[in-house]
Motif scaffolding. Sequence first.
Motif, PDB file in Angstrom:
ATOM      1  N   SER A  29     -54.332 -23.802 -73.427  1.00 52.45           N
ATOM      2  CA  SER A  29     -53.829 -24.432 -72.201  1.00 52.45           C
ATOM      3  C   SER A  29     -54.072 -25.942 -72.181  1.00 52.45           C
ATOM      4  O   SER A  29     -54.614 -26.475 -71.209  1.00 52.45           O
ATOM      5  N   LEU A  30     -53.704 -26.604 -73.245  1.00 53.99           N
ATOM      6  CA  LEU A  30     -53.823 -28.070 -73.284  1.00 53.99           C
ATOM      7  C   LEU A  30     -52.413 -28.657 -73.330  1.00 53.99           C
ATOM      8  O   LEU A  30     -51.484 -28.007 -73.787  1.00 53.99           O
ATOM      9  N   TYR A  31     -52.293 -29.901 -72.864  1.00 54.99           N
ATOM     10  CA  TYR A  31     -50.985 -30.569 -72.879  1.00 54.99           C
ATOM     11  C   TYR A  31     -50.814 -31.292 -74.214  1.00 54.99           C
ATOM     12  O   TYR A  31     -51.491 -32.295 -74.473  1.00 54.99           O
ATOM     13  N   THR A  36     -58.393 -19.865 -72.140  1.00 51.91           N
ATOM     14  CA  THR A  36     -57.473 -18.821 -72.600  1.00 51.91           C
ATOM     15  C   THR A  36     -57.312 -18.898 -74.116  1.00 51.91           C
ATOM     16  O   THR A  36     -57.670 -19.904 -74.725  1.00 51.91           O
ATOM     17  N   ASN A  42     -54.742 -19.408 -75.719  1.00 53.94           N
ATOM     18  CA  ASN A  42     -53.747 -20.398 -76.174  1.00 53.94           C
ATOM     19  C   ASN A  42     -54.172 -21.827 -75.811  1.00 53.94           C
ATOM     20  O   ASN A  42     -53.365 -22.741 -75.866  1.00 53.94           O
TER      21      ASN A  42
END
Lengths: 222, 262
Positions: free
Chosen positions: A9-11, A5, A7
Amino acid sequence: MSLLTDNYSLYDNLTVMQNLLFFGKLYRIGAQEAGRRSMELLKLFDAQQFAQAKVYSLSRGTKQKIALCRSLLGNPKVLLLDEPTAFLDPKASSSVRKLLEHMASEGKTVIFVTQKVDEIPKFNARLLFLKGGRIVKDTTTYAFYREMARGAIVEIRLSSPISERLAKSVPGFYSSNGKSPTAISVRINSYKDINSAIAYLSARGAYVLEVDYTESIVEKFS
Amino acid sequence: MELGNSLAIAMKDMREVFTSVSIFGPMLGVPLFFALFLPVLTFYVSAHAAPALASRLFSIALPVAASSAKSINSASFMAFFSIYVLGPIFLTMPILTASVIAADSFVGEKERKTAEALFSTPVKNSELLLGKMLASLLPTILLTLGVFAIYGAITDYLSFSSFGVYVLPTLPWLMLLLISPFLAIVTIGIVIIVSSHVKGTKEAQQISTLLVLPVLILPFASITGFALLTASLLFYIALLLAAIGAIVVYASIRTFNKEAII
Protein backbone atom coordinates in the motif's frame (compact mmCIF):
# COMPACT_ATOMS: atom_id res chain seq x y z
CA MET A 1 -4.72 1.05 14.49
CA SER A 2 -2.14 0.59 11.80
CA LEU A 3 -2.08 -1.90 8.97
CA LEU A 4 0.58 -3.55 6.85
CA THR A 5 -0.88 -5.39 3.89
CA ASP A 6 0.85 -7.94 1.70
CA ASN A 7 0.88 -5.46 -1.22
CA TYR A 8 2.59 -2.71 0.86
CA SER A 9 0.00 0.00 0.00
CA LEU A 10 2.62 2.55 -1.02
CA TYR A 11 2.30 5.20 -3.73
CA ASP A 12 4.69 4.07 -6.45
CA ASN A 13 5.19 7.43 -8.15
CA LEU A 14 6.10 9.24 -4.94
CA THR A 15 9.41 9.06 -3.12
CA VAL A 16 9.80 7.12 0.10
CA MET A 17 9.91 10.34 2.14
CA GLN A 18 6.86 11.79 0.34
CA ASN A 19 4.95 8.61 1.19
CA LEU A 20 5.97 8.75 4.85
CA LEU A 21 5.28 12.48 5.23
CA PHE A 22 1.87 12.04 3.62
CA PHE A 23 0.88 9.30 6.06
CA GLY A 24 2.47 11.29 8.91
CA LYS A 25 0.09 14.14 8.09
CA LEU A 26 -2.92 11.79 8.09
CA TYR A 27 -1.76 10.36 11.44
CA ARG A 28 -1.90 13.98 12.63
CA ILE A 29 1.86 14.28 13.22
CA GLY A 30 3.49 17.63 12.48
CA ALA A 31 5.65 17.80 9.34
CA GLN A 32 8.91 18.25 11.27
CA GLU A 33 8.14 15.47 13.72
CA ALA A 34 7.00 13.17 10.87
CA GLY A 35 10.28 13.83 9.05
CA ARG A 36 12.34 13.08 12.17
CA ARG A 37 10.42 9.88 12.97
CA SER A 38 10.53 8.74 9.36
CA MET A 39 14.34 9.04 9.29
CA GLU A 40 14.57 7.23 12.63
CA LEU A 41 12.48 4.33 11.33
CA LEU A 42 14.33 4.21 8.01
CA LYS A 43 17.63 4.00 9.91
CA LEU A 44 16.21 1.27 12.13
CA PHE A 45 15.50 -0.84 9.05
CA ASP A 46 18.73 0.22 7.34
CA ALA A 47 16.79 1.95 4.55
CA GLN A 48 17.73 5.62 5.04
CA GLN A 49 19.58 5.63 1.71
CA PHE A 50 16.23 5.15 -0.08
CA ALA A 51 14.56 8.23 1.44
CA GLN A 52 14.53 10.14 -1.87
CA ALA A 53 14.03 7.13 -4.15
CA LYS A 54 10.74 6.61 -5.98
CA VAL A 55 8.89 3.60 -4.56
CA TYR A 56 8.54 1.89 -7.95
CA SER A 57 12.34 1.66 -8.20
CA LEU A 58 12.69 -0.34 -4.96
CA SER A 59 12.99 -4.09 -4.46
CA ARG A 60 10.17 -6.01 -2.77
CA GLY A 61 12.17 -6.35 0.42
CA THR A 62 12.86 -2.60 0.60
CA LYS A 63 9.22 -1.81 -0.15
CA GLN A 64 8.30 -4.05 2.74
CA LYS A 65 10.66 -2.15 5.03
CA ILE A 66 9.16 1.18 3.91
CA ALA A 67 5.65 -0.15 4.44
CA LEU A 68 6.69 -1.23 7.94
CA CYS A 69 8.05 2.28 8.60
CA ARG A 70 4.72 3.69 7.45
CA SER A 71 2.72 1.38 9.71
CA LEU A 72 4.88 2.27 12.73
CA LEU A 73 4.93 6.02 12.03
CA GLY A 74 1.73 6.81 13.90
CA ASN A 75 2.92 4.93 17.02
CA PRO A 76 -0.22 2.76 16.87
CA LYS A 77 -1.76 0.95 19.82
CA VAL A 78 -2.85 -1.91 17.58
CA LEU A 79 -0.68 -3.16 14.75
CA LEU A 80 -1.99 -5.64 12.16
CA LEU A 81 0.83 -7.01 10.02
CA ASP A 82 0.23 -9.36 7.12
CA GLU A 83 3.44 -11.33 6.53
CA PRO A 84 5.76 -8.47 7.46
CA THR A 85 8.93 -10.54 7.02
CA ALA A 86 7.97 -12.33 3.80
CA PHE A 87 10.64 -10.68 1.63
CA LEU A 88 13.14 -9.58 4.25
CA ASP A 89 16.63 -10.96 4.71
CA PRO A 90 17.26 -12.88 7.98
CA LYS A 91 18.91 -9.88 9.68
CA ALA A 92 16.03 -7.53 8.86
CA SER A 93 13.48 -10.21 9.82
CA SER A 94 15.16 -10.59 13.18
CA SER A 95 15.16 -6.79 13.74
CA VAL A 96 11.46 -6.64 12.90
CA ARG A 97 10.61 -9.45 15.31
CA LYS A 98 12.65 -7.84 18.11
CA LEU A 99 10.95 -4.50 17.53
CA LEU A 100 7.50 -6.11 17.55
CA GLU A 101 8.26 -8.01 20.75
CA HIS A 102 9.43 -4.75 22.30
CA MET A 103 6.19 -3.04 21.24
CA ALA A 104 4.15 -5.92 22.66
CA SER A 105 6.07 -5.67 25.95
CA GLU A 106 5.01 -1.99 26.09
CA GLY A 107 1.36 -3.11 26.12
CA LYS A 108 0.62 -2.68 22.42
CA THR A 109 -1.38 -5.26 20.52
CA VAL A 110 0.64 -6.75 17.67
CA ILE A 111 -1.11 -9.13 15.31
CA PHE A 112 1.48 -10.90 13.18
CA VAL A 113 0.05 -12.92 10.31
CA THR A 114 2.32 -15.50 8.72
CA GLN A 115 2.18 -18.62 6.59
CA LYS A 116 5.71 -19.57 7.55
CA VAL A 117 5.25 -22.02 10.40
CA ASP A 118 8.97 -21.87 11.22
CA GLU A 119 8.30 -18.34 12.52
CA ILE A 120 6.06 -19.70 15.28
CA PRO A 121 8.79 -20.64 17.80
CA LYS A 122 10.40 -17.22 17.34
CA PHE A 123 7.61 -15.60 19.36
CA ASN A 124 6.47 -16.22 22.88
CA ALA A 125 2.89 -15.25 22.22
CA ARG A 126 -0.72 -16.20 21.76
CA LEU A 127 -1.26 -18.24 18.59
CA LEU A 128 -4.38 -18.30 16.47
CA PHE A 129 -4.55 -20.81 13.63
CA LEU A 130 -6.84 -19.86 10.76
CA LYS A 131 -8.26 -22.18 8.16
CA GLY A 132 -10.76 -21.08 5.53
CA GLY A 133 -11.12 -17.74 7.31
CA ARG A 134 -12.04 -19.34 10.66
CA ILE A 135 -10.05 -19.75 13.86
CA VAL A 136 -9.40 -23.47 14.25
CA LYS A 137 -7.04 -23.22 17.22
CA ASP A 138 -6.45 -20.63 19.92
CA THR A 139 -3.34 -21.43 21.96
CA THR A 140 0.11 -20.14 23.01
CA THR A 141 3.56 -20.95 21.68
CA TYR A 142 4.41 -22.94 24.84
CA ALA A 143 1.15 -24.91 24.94
CA PHE A 144 1.23 -25.53 21.23
CA TYR A 145 4.70 -27.11 21.23
CA ARG A 146 3.92 -29.16 24.31
CA GLU A 147 0.92 -30.54 22.47
CA MET A 148 2.89 -30.92 19.25
CA ALA A 149 5.50 -33.02 21.03
CA ARG A 150 2.96 -35.82 21.56
CA GLY A 151 3.23 -38.27 18.67
CA ALA A 152 4.96 -35.80 16.34
CA ILE A 153 7.67 -36.51 13.83
CA VAL A 154 10.43 -33.92 14.06
CA GLU A 155 13.46 -33.43 11.87
CA ILE A 156 16.88 -33.14 13.48
CA ARG A 157 19.35 -31.35 11.22
CA LEU A 158 23.06 -32.07 11.61
CA SER A 159 26.17 -30.06 10.85
CA SER A 160 27.77 -32.90 8.84
CA PRO A 161 26.72 -36.29 7.43
CA ILE A 162 26.63 -39.36 9.67
CA SER A 163 26.51 -43.04 8.78
CA GLU A 164 23.17 -44.57 7.86
CA ARG A 165 23.73 -47.15 10.60
CA LEU A 166 24.08 -44.47 13.25
CA ALA A 167 21.02 -42.67 11.94
CA LYS A 168 18.91 -45.82 12.14
CA SER A 169 20.04 -46.47 15.70
CA VAL A 170 18.74 -43.10 16.98
CA PRO A 171 15.84 -43.66 19.47
CA GLY A 172 12.50 -43.16 17.66
CA PHE A 173 14.15 -43.21 14.18
CA TYR A 174 11.57 -42.66 11.43
CA SER A 175 13.51 -41.74 8.28
CA SER A 176 16.66 -40.02 7.01
CA ASN A 177 17.84 -38.22 3.86
CA GLY A 178 20.09 -40.58 1.95
CA LYS A 179 22.92 -42.94 2.75
CA SER A 180 25.03 -40.32 4.52
CA PRO A 181 22.22 -38.39 6.15
CA THR A 182 22.37 -34.80 7.40
CA ALA A 183 18.74 -34.85 8.52
CA ILE A 184 16.97 -37.51 10.57
CA SER A 185 13.25 -37.68 11.28
CA VAL A 186 12.34 -39.14 14.66
CA ARG A 187 8.99 -39.88 16.26
CA ILE A 188 8.61 -38.29 19.70
CA ASN A 189 6.05 -38.33 22.49
CA SER A 190 7.48 -35.56 24.66
CA TYR A 191 10.30 -33.00 24.78
CA LYS A 192 12.27 -35.61 26.69
CA ASP A 193 12.45 -37.80 23.56
CA ILE A 194 14.04 -34.94 21.61
CA ASN A 195 16.67 -34.47 24.29
CA SER A 196 17.33 -38.22 24.28
CA ALA A 197 17.79 -38.29 20.50
CA ILE A 198 20.09 -35.23 20.58
CA ALA A 199 22.10 -36.64 23.49
CA TYR A 200 22.43 -39.96 21.64
CA LEU A 201 23.75 -38.23 18.52
CA SER A 202 26.05 -35.86 20.44
CA ALA A 203 27.58 -38.74 22.37
CA ARG A 204 28.51 -40.28 18.99
CA GLY A 205 30.23 -37.19 17.61
CA ALA A 206 27.33 -35.61 15.68
CA TYR A 207 26.48 -31.91 16.03
CA VAL A 208 22.84 -30.83 15.95
CA LEU A 209 22.03 -27.58 14.09
CA GLU A 210 18.29 -27.41 14.68
CA VAL A 211 15.10 -29.30 15.39
CA ASP A 212 12.34 -28.64 12.85
CA TYR A 213 8.66 -29.16 13.69
CA THR A 214 7.39 -27.69 10.41
CA GLU A 215 6.32 -30.94 8.77
CA SER A 216 4.29 -32.03 11.78
CA ILE A 217 2.59 -28.66 12.05
CA VAL A 218 1.76 -28.60 8.35
CA GLU A 219 0.42 -32.16 8.57
CA LYS A 220 -1.66 -31.31 11.62
CA PHE A 221 -3.42 -28.42 9.89
CA SER A 222 -3.65 -29.68 6.32
CA MET B 1 -12.74 18.28 9.64
CA GLU B 2 -9.14 19.34 9.06
CA LEU B 3 -8.61 21.21 5.81
CA GLY B 4 -4.88 20.39 6.06
CA ASN B 5 -5.62 16.68 5.64
CA SER B 6 -7.73 17.35 2.55
CA LEU B 7 -4.96 19.50 1.08
CA ALA B 8 -2.39 16.78 1.84
CA ILE B 9 -4.56 14.23 -0.01
CA ALA B 10 -5.06 16.64 -2.91
CA MET B 11 -1.32 17.36 -3.14
CA LYS B 12 -0.49 13.66 -2.99
CA ASP B 13 -2.98 12.84 -5.77
CA MET B 14 -1.78 15.70 -7.98
CA ARG B 15 1.86 14.66 -7.45
CA GLU B 16 0.96 11.13 -8.47
CA VAL B 17 -0.87 12.26 -11.59
CA PHE B 18 1.80 14.71 -12.71
CA THR B 19 4.70 12.34 -12.18
CA SER B 20 3.13 9.67 -14.37
CA VAL B 21 3.52 10.56 -18.06
CA SER B 22 1.05 7.84 -19.01
CA ILE B 23 -1.66 9.72 -17.09
CA PHE B 24 -0.85 13.38 -17.64
CA GLY B 25 0.58 12.95 -21.17
CA PRO B 26 -2.69 12.30 -23.00
CA MET B 27 -4.55 14.53 -20.53
CA LEU B 28 -2.41 17.57 -21.44
CA GLY B 29 -1.44 16.58 -24.96
CA VAL B 30 -4.89 16.45 -26.54
CA PRO B 31 -6.13 19.80 -25.15
CA LEU B 32 -2.86 21.52 -26.03
CA PHE B 33 -3.04 20.12 -29.54
CA PHE B 34 -6.61 21.46 -29.80
CA ALA B 35 -5.55 24.86 -28.41
CA LEU B 36 -2.68 25.20 -30.87
CA PHE B 37 -4.07 23.49 -33.96
CA LEU B 38 -7.72 24.53 -34.02
CA PRO B 39 -7.10 28.34 -34.17
CA VAL B 40 -4.79 27.83 -37.14
CA LEU B 41 -7.37 25.60 -38.84
CA THR B 42 -10.13 28.10 -38.09
CA PHE B 43 -8.01 30.91 -39.47
CA TYR B 44 -7.22 29.00 -42.64
CA VAL B 45 -10.88 28.18 -43.27
CA SER B 46 -11.91 31.74 -42.36
CA ALA B 47 -9.37 33.35 -44.66
CA HIS B 48 -9.93 31.11 -47.68
CA ALA B 49 -13.43 29.71 -47.60
CA ALA B 50 -15.27 31.84 -45.11
CA PRO B 51 -16.18 34.97 -47.07
CA ALA B 52 -18.56 33.06 -49.30
CA LEU B 53 -19.76 30.77 -46.54
CA ALA B 54 -20.22 33.51 -43.98
CA SER B 55 -22.19 35.76 -46.28
CA ARG B 56 -24.59 32.87 -46.95
CA LEU B 57 -24.90 31.51 -43.44
CA PHE B 58 -24.63 34.13 -40.75
CA SER B 59 -24.10 37.67 -39.80
CA ILE B 60 -22.38 38.51 -36.54
CA ALA B 61 -21.83 42.09 -35.51
CA LEU B 62 -18.22 42.83 -34.79
CA PRO B 63 -16.62 46.10 -33.77
CA VAL B 64 -14.80 46.53 -37.05
CA ALA B 65 -13.64 50.03 -37.81
CA ALA B 66 -12.41 49.92 -41.35
CA SER B 67 -12.26 46.66 -43.14
CA SER B 68 -13.35 45.31 -46.38
CA ALA B 69 -16.51 43.24 -46.66
CA LYS B 70 -14.35 40.21 -47.28
CA SER B 71 -12.46 40.78 -44.04
CA ILE B 72 -15.70 41.29 -42.15
CA ASN B 73 -17.05 38.00 -43.44
CA SER B 74 -13.79 36.24 -42.60
CA ALA B 75 -13.66 37.72 -39.09
CA SER B 76 -17.35 36.97 -38.56
CA PHE B 77 -16.84 33.40 -39.62
CA MET B 78 -13.80 33.07 -37.34
CA ALA B 79 -15.79 34.44 -34.38
CA PHE B 80 -18.74 32.18 -35.15
CA PHE B 81 -16.59 29.10 -35.58
CA SER B 82 -14.49 29.81 -32.48
CA ILE B 83 -17.43 30.31 -30.17
CA TYR B 84 -20.33 28.27 -31.48
CA VAL B 85 -18.58 25.30 -33.07
CA LEU B 86 -15.25 24.91 -31.30
CA GLY B 87 -16.39 26.37 -27.96
CA PRO B 88 -18.53 23.34 -27.08
CA ILE B 89 -15.71 21.06 -28.23
CA PHE B 90 -13.47 22.81 -25.70
CA LEU B 91 -16.12 22.06 -23.08
CA THR B 92 -15.35 18.37 -23.47
CA MET B 93 -11.90 19.07 -21.96
CA PRO B 94 -13.02 19.68 -18.36
CA ILE B 95 -15.11 16.50 -18.60
CA LEU B 96 -12.27 14.38 -19.96
CA THR B 97 -9.63 15.86 -17.64
CA ALA B 98 -11.78 15.61 -14.52
CA SER B 99 -12.81 12.04 -15.37
CA VAL B 100 -9.19 10.94 -15.87
CA ILE B 101 -7.96 12.47 -12.60
CA ALA B 102 -11.02 11.57 -10.52
CA ALA B 103 -11.01 7.97 -11.76
CA ASP B 104 -7.31 7.68 -10.98
CA SER B 105 -7.82 9.34 -7.62
CA PHE B 106 -10.76 7.26 -6.40
CA VAL B 107 -10.68 3.98 -8.34
CA GLY B 108 -6.88 4.08 -8.69
CA GLU B 109 -6.57 3.60 -4.92
CA LYS B 110 -8.57 0.39 -5.29
CA GLU B 111 -6.70 -0.73 -8.40
CA ARG B 112 -3.25 -0.14 -6.89
CA LYS B 113 -4.40 -1.53 -3.53
CA THR B 114 -3.34 1.57 -1.61
CA ALA B 115 -6.80 2.21 -0.18
CA GLU B 116 -6.38 -0.18 2.77
CA ALA B 117 -3.48 1.76 4.28
CA LEU B 118 -5.17 5.08 3.55
CA PHE B 119 -8.38 4.02 5.27
CA SER B 120 -6.51 2.65 8.28
CA THR B 121 -5.40 6.21 9.13
CA PRO B 122 -7.66 8.45 11.23
CA VAL B 123 -8.66 10.42 8.11
CA LYS B 124 -12.36 11.28 7.96
CA ASN B 125 -14.61 10.57 5.00
CA SER B 126 -15.27 14.29 4.55
CA GLU B 127 -11.51 15.08 4.48
CA LEU B 128 -10.90 12.27 2.03
CA LEU B 129 -13.71 13.30 -0.32
CA LEU B 130 -12.81 16.98 -0.25
CA GLY B 131 -9.13 16.21 -0.88
CA LYS B 132 -9.89 13.99 -3.83
CA MET B 133 -12.41 16.43 -5.28
CA LEU B 134 -9.83 19.23 -5.06
CA ALA B 135 -7.19 16.99 -6.66
CA SER B 136 -9.51 16.51 -9.64
CA LEU B 137 -11.00 20.00 -9.81
CA LEU B 138 -7.92 22.27 -9.47
CA PRO B 139 -5.87 20.83 -12.36
CA THR B 140 -9.02 20.72 -14.51
CA ILE B 141 -9.74 24.40 -13.93
CA LEU B 142 -6.10 25.37 -14.52
CA LEU B 143 -5.89 23.29 -17.69
CA THR B 144 -9.16 24.71 -19.01
CA LEU B 145 -8.02 28.27 -18.27
CA GLY B 146 -4.70 27.57 -19.96
CA VAL B 147 -6.31 26.06 -23.05
CA PHE B 148 -8.83 28.92 -23.38
CA ALA B 149 -5.99 31.47 -22.94
CA ILE B 150 -3.77 29.81 -25.57
CA TYR B 151 -6.67 29.35 -27.97
CA GLY B 152 -7.84 32.95 -27.44
CA ALA B 153 -4.35 34.40 -27.84
CA ILE B 154 -3.61 32.53 -31.07
CA THR B 155 -7.05 33.26 -32.50
CA ASP B 156 -6.74 36.98 -31.69
CA TYR B 157 -3.21 37.17 -33.06
CA LEU B 158 -4.26 35.61 -36.35
CA SER B 159 -7.52 37.55 -36.65
CA PHE B 160 -5.91 40.90 -35.82
CA SER B 161 -2.92 40.41 -38.08
CA SER B 162 -5.12 39.45 -41.05
CA PHE B 163 -8.53 41.05 -40.50
CA GLY B 164 -7.59 43.92 -38.16
CA VAL B 165 -9.97 42.80 -35.43
CA TYR B 166 -9.83 40.85 -32.18
CA VAL B 167 -12.57 38.25 -32.28
CA LEU B 168 -12.10 37.08 -28.68
CA PRO B 169 -13.07 37.34 -25.90
CA THR B 170 -16.79 37.72 -26.26
CA LEU B 171 -19.43 37.26 -23.57
CA PRO B 172 -20.61 33.84 -24.86
CA TRP B 173 -16.98 32.68 -24.99
CA LEU B 174 -16.43 33.78 -21.37
CA MET B 175 -19.68 32.04 -20.42
CA LEU B 176 -18.28 28.84 -21.91
CA LEU B 177 -15.33 29.26 -19.57
CA LEU B 178 -17.72 29.78 -16.65
CA ILE B 179 -19.51 26.50 -17.46
CA SER B 180 -16.28 24.46 -17.34
CA PRO B 181 -15.90 24.10 -13.54
CA PHE B 182 -19.54 23.02 -13.19
CA LEU B 183 -19.07 20.36 -15.85
CA ALA B 184 -15.97 19.18 -13.97
CA ILE B 185 -17.90 19.04 -10.68
CA VAL B 186 -20.70 16.96 -12.24
CA THR B 187 -18.07 14.62 -13.73
CA ILE B 188 -16.25 14.21 -10.42
CA GLY B 189 -19.53 13.50 -8.60
CA ILE B 190 -20.40 10.79 -11.12
CA VAL B 191 -16.95 9.20 -10.76
CA ILE B 192 -17.37 9.10 -6.96
CA ILE B 193 -20.79 7.48 -7.31
CA VAL B 194 -19.54 4.81 -9.72
CA SER B 195 -16.21 4.32 -7.91
CA SER B 196 -17.64 1.78 -5.48
CA HIS B 197 -19.30 -0.19 -8.30
CA VAL B 198 -16.48 -0.53 -10.82
CA LYS B 199 -13.32 -2.60 -10.80
CA GLY B 200 -10.91 -0.31 -12.62
CA THR B 201 -10.17 3.29 -13.59
CA LYS B 202 -11.03 2.63 -17.25
CA GLU B 203 -14.60 1.62 -16.40
CA ALA B 204 -15.05 4.73 -14.26
CA GLN B 205 -13.65 6.94 -17.03
CA GLN B 206 -15.86 5.38 -19.69
CA ILE B 207 -19.00 5.92 -17.63
CA SER B 208 -18.18 9.53 -16.74
CA THR B 209 -17.11 10.50 -20.25
CA LEU B 210 -20.64 9.73 -21.46
CA LEU B 211 -21.26 13.31 -20.33
CA VAL B 212 -19.41 14.40 -23.46
CA LEU B 213 -22.32 13.29 -25.64
CA PRO B 214 -24.84 16.02 -24.70
CA VAL B 215 -22.05 18.64 -25.00
CA LEU B 216 -21.27 17.52 -28.53
CA ILE B 217 -24.85 18.28 -29.55
CA LEU B 218 -24.23 22.00 -28.97
CA PRO B 219 -22.17 22.72 -32.14
CA PHE B 220 -24.84 21.06 -34.26
CA ALA B 221 -27.53 23.03 -32.47
CA SER B 222 -25.64 26.21 -33.40
CA ILE B 223 -24.93 25.29 -37.02
CA THR B 224 -28.51 24.20 -37.69
CA GLY B 225 -29.84 27.28 -35.92
CA PHE B 226 -31.77 25.15 -33.43
CA ALA B 227 -30.21 26.90 -30.43
CA LEU B 228 -27.60 29.60 -30.86
CA LEU B 229 -25.24 29.68 -27.89
CA THR B 230 -26.05 33.18 -26.72
CA ALA B 231 -24.72 34.53 -23.43
CA SER B 232 -28.14 34.19 -21.79
CA LEU B 233 -28.59 30.57 -22.93
CA LEU B 234 -25.10 29.73 -21.67
CA PHE B 235 -25.87 31.44 -18.36
CA TYR B 236 -28.95 29.24 -17.92
CA ILE B 237 -26.89 26.19 -18.82
CA ALA B 238 -24.33 27.23 -16.16
CA LEU B 239 -27.14 27.56 -13.58
CA LEU B 240 -28.57 24.17 -14.55
CA LEU B 241 -25.14 22.53 -14.32
CA ALA B 242 -24.53 24.17 -10.92
CA ALA B 243 -27.80 22.65 -9.67
CA ILE B 244 -27.03 19.24 -11.18
CA GLY B 245 -23.50 19.45 -9.75
CA ALA B 246 -24.84 20.15 -6.25
CA ILE B 247 -27.25 17.20 -6.48
CA VAL B 248 -24.63 14.80 -7.88
CA VAL B 249 -22.01 15.81 -5.29
CA TYR B 250 -24.57 15.50 -2.47
CA ALA B 251 -25.58 12.06 -3.77
CA SER B 252 -21.92 11.03 -4.11
CA ILE B 253 -21.19 12.04 -0.50
CA ARG B 254 -24.26 10.17 0.75
CA THR B 255 -23.48 7.03 -1.21
CA PHE B 256 -19.71 7.06 -0.71
CA ASN B 257 -18.70 3.82 0.95
CA LYS B 258 -14.99 3.55 1.55
CA GLU B 259 -15.28 -0.15 2.42
CA ALA B 260 -16.53 -0.78 -1.11
CA ILE B 261 -13.42 0.65 -2.74
CA ILE B 262 -10.93 -1.41 -0.74
